[in-house]
Design a protein around this motif. Structure first.
Motif, PDB file in Angstrom:
ATOM      1  N   VAL A  45      -3.282   1.244 -15.217  1.00  0.00           N
ATOM      2  CA  VAL A  45      -4.654   0.950 -14.784  1.00  0.00           C
ATOM      3  C   VAL A  45      -5.130  -0.390 -15.356  1.00  0.00           C
ATOM      4  O   VAL A  45      -5.678  -1.236 -14.630  1.00  0.00           O
ATOM      5  CB  VAL A  45      -5.607   2.083 -15.208  1.00  0.00           C
ATOM      6  N   LEU A  46      -4.921  -0.598 -16.650  1.00  0.00           N
ATOM      7  CA  LEU A  46      -5.396  -1.826 -17.294  1.00  0.00           C
ATOM      8  C   LEU A  46      -4.681  -3.063 -16.768  1.00  0.00           C
ATOM      9  O   LEU A  46      -5.311  -4.112 -16.559  1.00  0.00           O
ATOM     10  CB  LEU A  46      -5.214  -1.722 -18.810  1.00  0.00           C
ATOM     11  N   ALA A 103       0.831  -1.208   0.000  1.00  0.00           N
ATOM     12  CA  ALA A 103       0.000   0.000   0.000  1.00  0.00           C
ATOM     13  C   ALA A 103       0.865   1.257   0.000  1.00  0.00           C
ATOM     14  O   ALA A 103       0.615   2.210  -0.751  1.00  0.00           O
ATOM     15  CB  ALA A 103      -0.922  -0.003   1.216  1.00  0.00           C
ATOM     16  N   THR A 104       1.891   1.290   0.845  1.00  0.00           N
ATOM     17  CA  THR A 104       2.777   2.452   0.936  1.00  0.00           C
ATOM     18  C   THR A 104       3.497   2.693  -0.375  1.00  0.00           C
ATOM     19  O   THR A 104       3.582   3.829  -0.863  1.00  0.00           O
ATOM     20  CB  THR A 104       3.797   2.251   2.076  1.00  0.00           C
ATOM     21  N   ILE A 105       4.020   1.630  -0.975  1.00  0.00           N
ATOM     22  CA  ILE A 105       4.766   1.753  -2.231  1.00  0.00           C
ATOM     23  C   ILE A 105       3.837   2.167  -3.368  1.00  0.00           C
ATOM     24  O   ILE A 105       4.200   2.982  -4.227  1.00  0.00           O
ATOM     25  CB  ILE A 105       5.475   0.427  -2.549  1.00  0.00           C
ATOM     26  N   LEU A 155       2.958  -3.594  -8.499  1.00  0.00           N
ATOM     27  CA  LEU A 155       3.931  -3.855  -9.554  1.00  0.00           C
ATOM     28  C   LEU A 155       3.650  -3.011 -10.786  1.00  0.00           C
ATOM     29  O   LEU A 155       4.569  -2.467 -11.408  1.00  0.00           O
ATOM     30  CB  LEU A 155       3.924  -5.350  -9.910  1.00  0.00           C
ATOM     31  N   SER A 156       2.371  -2.887 -11.172  1.00  0.00           N
ATOM     32  CA  SER A 156       2.049  -2.078 -12.352  1.00  0.00           C
ATOM     33  C   SER A 156       2.382  -0.609 -12.108  1.00  0.00           C
ATOM     34  O   SER A 156       2.874   0.081 -13.009  1.00  0.00           O
ATOM     35  CB  SER A 156       0.568  -2.231 -12.727  1.00  0.00           C
ATOM     36  N   ALA A 157       2.135  -0.113 -10.880  1.00  0.00           N
ATOM     37  CA  ALA A 157       2.443   1.280 -10.559  1.00  0.00           C
ATOM     38  C   ALA A 157       3.950   1.531 -10.580  1.00  0.00           C
ATOM     39  O   ALA A 157       4.418   2.542 -11.120  1.00  0.00           O
ATOM     40  CB  ALA A 157       1.869   1.643  -9.188  1.00  0.00           C
TER      41      ALA A 157
END
Length: 592
Positions: free
Chosen positions: A411-412, A56-58, A423-425
């Motif tokens: 997002v996708l 959550a933090t990352i 990981l996507s972020a």
């Protein structure tokens, strides 16, 4: 109740008191309670510090960076221009468009950034259509809050609740899992503001100039320094004019040249000083030795443009380094190349006398006199947001397309379950740096480190509650008191407790405190955990009753010239409406 549970509850009560009283900043309190949990032996150092590596933090840190890249690319400029065109046609249409635009953007971009983007536009539109900014700024903040609950990345609270669920063995929340009920909250909230809320909004006095808006009422006086003046040959900051009379010197004319004023500027004989001064100080000035008064008249905005300076309004942003400090402590004038603060709108009052001595709070509005170079320095200050004399980020076509593609990809990838959101972020951030959409130094500036430290700290509350059994004890009390009325009643109670608490305490701290209890309560009842988690997540972000309930509410407090009672008047019916709505629709979209 065991000794460990008593210690945990004692530390949490202390945390709540410190959060509510705001004696220390939120991030300081969060780290304090994390340290207390470790010192008391409740959590090991590894358990206490685990919040820093929590997904959550990352994820929240990564979303700050992605939002900043979108903002800097100029991609959103068209939104401001479109809102300006709509706003100039009709107030009601502007209100409707403003809330829907703010809500839509906040579903995917940090809501604080959305309000920062749209607030200067809204203030300018309000002047164009002759409507008080107080009629539009609360709808802007409320729209951003309601849009934020529509997706996982819409607010840091949603990401935090998902992280807590995952840490306790539950399935993490999906990207668009919030959308079904979230859209209902947005549409009902917009309808409430359109038909009812707008009538409850205050209509503060609409003024044509900033000097009138801040009720300066002072005189602009030109003073000639005679040879016998004790201020001759002395730096401006140490002169008797500034040191003894605390007079604001706005400009110095030497011969035919207008000089740039700064604290170490050396005054010479025959210098002509243009000063802004009140009636009482004007009387004292006339008695000062070695001075000759040339003229005196009422201060106007035009006087600034005549001296190559303009008046600017700037907000002290939430989490700003300036909070709790005075302009004198910050050495504000020296740091900003001589820009002068003429007045401060501090909560419900406007401070004219000795504004440099006022302890600043988030949401305070500074009235600043600055020339073009000083204004540019102010715009680069991450702790201030200029809301007048707006300057839009230029369109950067080389960045807009890659930023858009990378943001949509983040997002996708998370929405389809291809990779976890964290990981996507992170991958999105790395791609933004590789394609030079954002510089590494801008990455560090984009992250609100106070929020990151606060998240890492409050996550220790959930860990301590779960580890010691305190969450189960509190859940048993709730079940004993309300359980006989069924899971729906308990769900409704959780929503009520959460939104009431978050109006006076950090929304993330509230979610970190109540989410573990909600999980255990659902498990004890033998029902699905999902609806209880969603109730906490929604309610923690839907706080409308106080200016400190959410950062965006704090940001509009000063510019809207609001009072505490305005939030209660407009926000309380909306919170009650959402409480009823949540009790009805959450069990429908998330079956018990």
């Amino acid at each position: 109740m065991t000794v460990e549970i008593a210690i945990v509850l004692g530390i949490i009560v202390l945390a709540v008191i410190l959060f509510v009283t705001e004696r220390f900043s939120i991030d300081t309190v969060a780290i304090l309670i994390m340290v207390l949990f470790m010192l008391s032996g409740i959590l090991t150092p590894a358990e206490g510090l685990a919040g820093f590596s929590n997904p959550a933090t990352i994820t929240v840190a990564s979303m700050f960076i992605i939002s900043s890249a979108i903002f800097k690319s100029g991609m959103l400029n068209g939104v401001g221009l479109g809102l300006t065109r709509i706003g100039r046609t009709n107030y009601l249409l502007c209100l409707l468009a403003l809330m829907l635009i703010a809500g839509t953007l906040s579903a995917f971009i940090n809501d604080t950034a959305v309000v920062a983007l749209l607030m200067p536009v809204v203030i300018q539109v309000s002047k164009d259509i002759k409507v008080s900014p107080s009629k539009l700024l609360i709808p802007l903040s409320f729209g951003a809050l309601m849009g934020g609950v529509c997706t996982l990345i819409g607010t840091s609270t949603n990401i935090l609740v998902s992280g807590i669920a995952q840490a306790q063995g539950e399935r993490p929340l999906g990207m668009f899992e919030f959308a079904p009920a979230g859209v209902w909250f947005l549409l009902v909230g917009v309808a409430y503001m359109f038909f009812i809320g707008r009538h409850l909004l205050p209509s503060r006095k609409l003024t044509e100039s900033l000097s009138e808006d801040f009720d300066l009422g002072d005189y602009l006086t030109e003073v000639v320094l005679l040879p016998e003046s004790p201020s001759v040959g002395v730096p401006l900051q140490q002169s008797s004019l500034v040191r003894d009379l605390d007079i604001e010197v706005m400009q110095v004319t030497r011969g035919q040249e207008k000089m740039q004023v700064f604290p170490s500027f050396i005054l010479n004989e025959n210098d002509v000083l243009k000063v802004r001064i009140g009636v009482e100080k004007l009387k004292k000035l006339k008695q000062e030795r070695g001075l000759k008064l040339k003229s005196e008249r009422k201060f106007r905005d035009e006087d600034m443009s005549m001296s190559d300076s303009k008046l600017y309004e700037a907000i002290v942003t939430p989490g700003s380094y300036m909070e709790g400090k005075s302009l004198k402590e910050l050495n504000f004038r020296s740091y900003n190349y001589g820009a002068s603060v003429l007045a401060i709108r501090h909560r419900d009052e406007i401070v004219h006398e000795k504004p440099t001595h006022v302890k600043l709070s988030a949401g305070d509005v500074l009235l600043i006199a600055a020339n073009s170079s000083q204004a540019e320095k102010l715009r680069q200050n991450e702790d201030l947001l200029i809301i007048s004399q707006t300057e839009r980020s230029p369109f950067n076509y080389s960045k807009i397309i890659p930023v858009l593609l990378i943001s949509v990809g983040v997002v996708l990838a998370a929405a389809t379950g291809l990779v976890p959101i964290v990981l996507s972020a992170l991958a999105g951030v790395v791609l933004l740096i590789i394609f030079r959409c954002i510089r590494v130094d801008e990455v560090y500036k984009a992250i609100d480190w106070k929020v990151i430290f606060m998240l890492a700290g409050v996550l220790s509350m959930g860990a301590a509650l779960e580890k010691t059994g305190a969450a189960r004890l509190l859940a048993d009390y709730l079940i004993y008191g309300v359980g006989e009325y069924g899971p729906r009643a308990l769900l409704s109670v959780f929503f009520f407790i959460t939104f009431m608490t978050t109006n006076f305490m950090s929304n993330n701290a509230t979610a970190a405190l109540l989410a573990p209890i909600a999980i255990v309560t659902a498990q004890e009842l033998g029902v699905s955990v999902r609806p209880f988690l969603m109730a906490v997540a929604y309610a923690a972000s839907l706080s409308f009753m106080t200016p400190m309930g959410y950062q965006t509410n704090t940001m509009i407090y000063g510019p809207g010239n609001y009072r505490f009672s305005d939030y209660l008047k407009v926000g309380t019916p909306l919170n009650i409406l959402f409480w009823i709505l949540a009790s009805l629709i959450i069990p429908v979209f998330f079956p018990l």
